[in-house]
Design an enzyme around this catalytic site. Sequence first.
Site, PDB file in Angstrom:
ATOM      1  N   ASP A  23     108.490  40.173  50.068  1.00  0.00           N
ATOM      2  CA  ASP A  23     108.877  39.068  49.180  1.00  0.00           C
ATOM      3  C   ASP A  23     110.368  39.155  48.892  1.00  0.00           C
ATOM      4  O   ASP A  23     110.861  40.229  48.523  1.00  0.00           O
ATOM      5  CB  ASP A  23     108.164  39.197  47.823  1.00  0.00           C
ATOM      6  CG  ASP A  23     106.764  38.614  47.850  1.00  0.00           C
ATOM      7  OD1 ASP A  23     106.320  38.177  48.915  1.00  0.00           O
ATOM      8  OD2 ASP A  23     106.110  38.604  46.782  1.00  0.00           O
ATOM      9  N   LYS A  80     105.408  29.869  49.931  1.00  0.00           N
ATOM     10  CA  LYS A  80     104.122  29.637  49.277  1.00  0.00           C
ATOM     11  C   LYS A  80     103.974  28.210  48.762  1.00  0.00           C
ATOM     12  O   LYS A  80     104.927  27.643  48.218  1.00  0.00           O
ATOM     13  CB  LYS A  80     103.988  30.566  48.061  1.00  0.00           C
ATOM     14  CG  LYS A  80     103.818  32.044  48.401  1.00  0.00           C
ATOM     15  CD  LYS A  80     103.642  32.843  47.124  1.00  0.00           C
ATOM     16  CE  LYS A  80     103.831  34.339  47.324  1.00  0.00           C
ATOM     17  NZ  LYS A  80     102.753  34.981  48.058  1.00  0.00           N
ATOM     18  N   GLY A 152     101.714  41.478  41.816  1.00  0.00           N
ATOM     19  CA  GLY A 152     102.629  41.768  40.724  1.00  0.00           C
ATOM     20  C   GLY A 152     102.164  42.894  39.811  1.00  0.00           C
ATOM     21  O   GLY A 152     102.763  43.140  38.771  1.00  0.00           O
ATOM     22  N   ARG A 164      87.905  46.927  51.265  1.00  0.00           N
ATOM     23  CA  ARG A 164      86.620  47.624  51.486  1.00  0.00           C
ATOM     24  C   ARG A 164      85.460  46.633  51.476  1.00  0.00           C
ATOM     25  O   ARG A 164      84.525  46.756  52.263  1.00  0.00           O
ATOM     26  CB  ARG A 164      86.391  48.677  50.401  1.00  0.00           C
ATOM     27  CG  ARG A 164      87.177  49.958  50.631  1.00  0.00           C
ATOM     28  CD  ARG A 164      86.467  51.127  49.939  1.00  0.00           C
ATOM     29  NE  ARG A 164      87.236  52.352  49.990  1.00  0.00           N
ATOM     30  CZ  ARG A 164      87.147  53.246  50.983  1.00  0.00           C
ATOM     31  NH1 ARG A 164      86.344  53.031  52.005  1.00  0.00           N
ATOM     32  NH2 ARG A 164      87.873  54.344  50.947  1.00  0.00           N
ATOM     33  N   GLY A 213      99.707  44.551  45.294  1.00  0.00           N
ATOM     34  CA  GLY A 213      99.764  45.832  44.584  1.00  0.00           C
ATOM     35  C   GLY A 213     100.322  47.002  45.379  1.00  0.00           C
ATOM     36  O   GLY A 213     100.352  48.128  44.899  1.00  0.00           O
ATOM     37  N   GLY A 234     105.067  42.662  47.812  1.00  0.00           N
ATOM     38  CA  GLY A 234     105.663  41.644  46.952  1.00  0.00           C
ATOM     39  C   GLY A 234     106.675  42.280  46.032  1.00  0.00           C
ATOM     40  O   GLY A 234     107.790  42.596  46.412  1.00  0.00           O
ATOM     41  N   SER A 235     106.234  42.528  44.803  1.00  0.00           N
ATOM     42  CA  SER A 235     107.131  43.068  43.791  1.00  0.00           C
ATOM     43  C   SER A 235     107.524  44.514  44.099  1.00  0.00           C
ATOM     44  O   SER A 235     108.534  44.998  43.591  1.00  0.00           O
ATOM     45  CB  SER A 235     106.433  42.994  42.437  1.00  0.00           C
ATOM     46  OG  SER A 235     105.743  41.772  42.318  1.00  0.00           O
TER      47      SER A 235
END
Lengths: 293, 203
Positions: A23, A80, A152, A164, A213, A234-235
Amino acid sequence: MGKDQFNVKIGLAEMLKGGVIMDVTNVEEAKIAESAGACAVMALERIPSDIRKDGGIARMSDPKMIEEIQKTVSIPVMAKCRIGHFAEAQVLEALEVDFIDESEVLTPADEHNHVWKHDFKVPFVCGCRNLGEALRRIAEGAALIRTKGEAGSGNIVEAVRHMRTVMNDIAKLKSMSKEQLVAEAKNMGAPLDLVMQVSKTGKLPVPNFAAGGIATPADAALMMQLGAETVFVGSGIFKSEDPEARGKAVVEATTNYKYASKVLEASRGLKSAMKGLDMSEIPEGERLQERGW
Amino acid sequence: MIKIGVLELQGNFESHHKILKKLGYDSVGVKNSNDLECLDGLVLPGGESTTMSLLIDSFNLRDSLLDFSKKKPILGTCAGLILMAKNIENESRVNPLGILDITVDRNAYGRQIMSKKEQINMKFNSKLVDFEVTLIRAPKIIEMGDEVQVLLDLDDSPIAIYNGMHMGLSFHPELNGVTLFHESLFRGSVNSNFQAPGNINAA
């Protein structure tokens, strides 16, 4: 849109395998991501952890900002659109982005319908929490599936749960008879032909990536070992203390995810990771993964 | 048994392994220089050339790949072709290996929206064969040295080339299950298979 065009879309997803998609919110970050070895960037105005903090409505990014990033990097540029917001998707297609993420990170525009993605020449990626959700998105034309995880959060627990679940769901289909598959297709709310196909091949009909995550090289190695074919970060990169070093380390760990000694090398001496949130700090109803179905 | 490696830094290695297995070869992943030992040839797959170029240097593979290229054949598809080029037009982020005396223009066929499938008709072993290939954000070969021969053209641009030892393709035969390029190169029969360079049209 014919089968040929769908296969061409899957083709680009295939080329992104074994890599890291990062990101980025501006040209400088895009340059850092590219020189850290990202195989694509996701251009968005605010990264998920800031969207979470700021509140308000999160929409498609300013086309000018996406355009500047397209001009800056030579790797694919993704962007996005809101769930169900096909007009935003049309704008992104006119902009010639390489992939559209119909993403739960933005505020949904339609609580009942996702975009009919077969109408577009640009390929789409969509998030999922289980196999039924993945197959519904593929039926609508998604050429790439990723776990939703919890964007995030800097917390890998939800991405692990989703990966999973998808893998267990696939394993279950493999051992079922035809009549059981009909019942299972009804249970998971997925088209029978796709359920039959997964049962036969033992994998999703499109590439299967991880997102939501991932914050460390070992997080990336974990998701790859659980069956992801590429990771979105991402973050995790630009909320860390030294984004370039961390980006490069996550790329190296993704390539060598099977070799602990290499993941060790990549992990050593990195400055602080993003702080992250425990799931109990995110009230139900504020979890991004619950958006879309 | 012929043993071929596929460079597994980033990209689509899986489809190449499938093609190599279909041909009855032993195929192995290459992640470090030791993996290059005992190989009869190597594939540089499609993916992102910037990423692969960075990882070639992070993992100290550059010298071993160059040594390997002096002895054994290498097949590059798309990003693999970019990595094998001598020069890349307007591009400083990729440090190519310079195995093929060509200049490429990266993504010259446009962004993903311009990616497409093409029907190919060409002569192979004196017979007309037709098959499909896929171009994805494909590089264009814009200059070639004297020893480079064209095996296949598309819209007046070379999309398959051979320099007597190595082969470069700007498209993806592996995505359409096309085996003849891999087979021809790794069996060492390119010259007899493609007798009439340029004698080819794309429909």
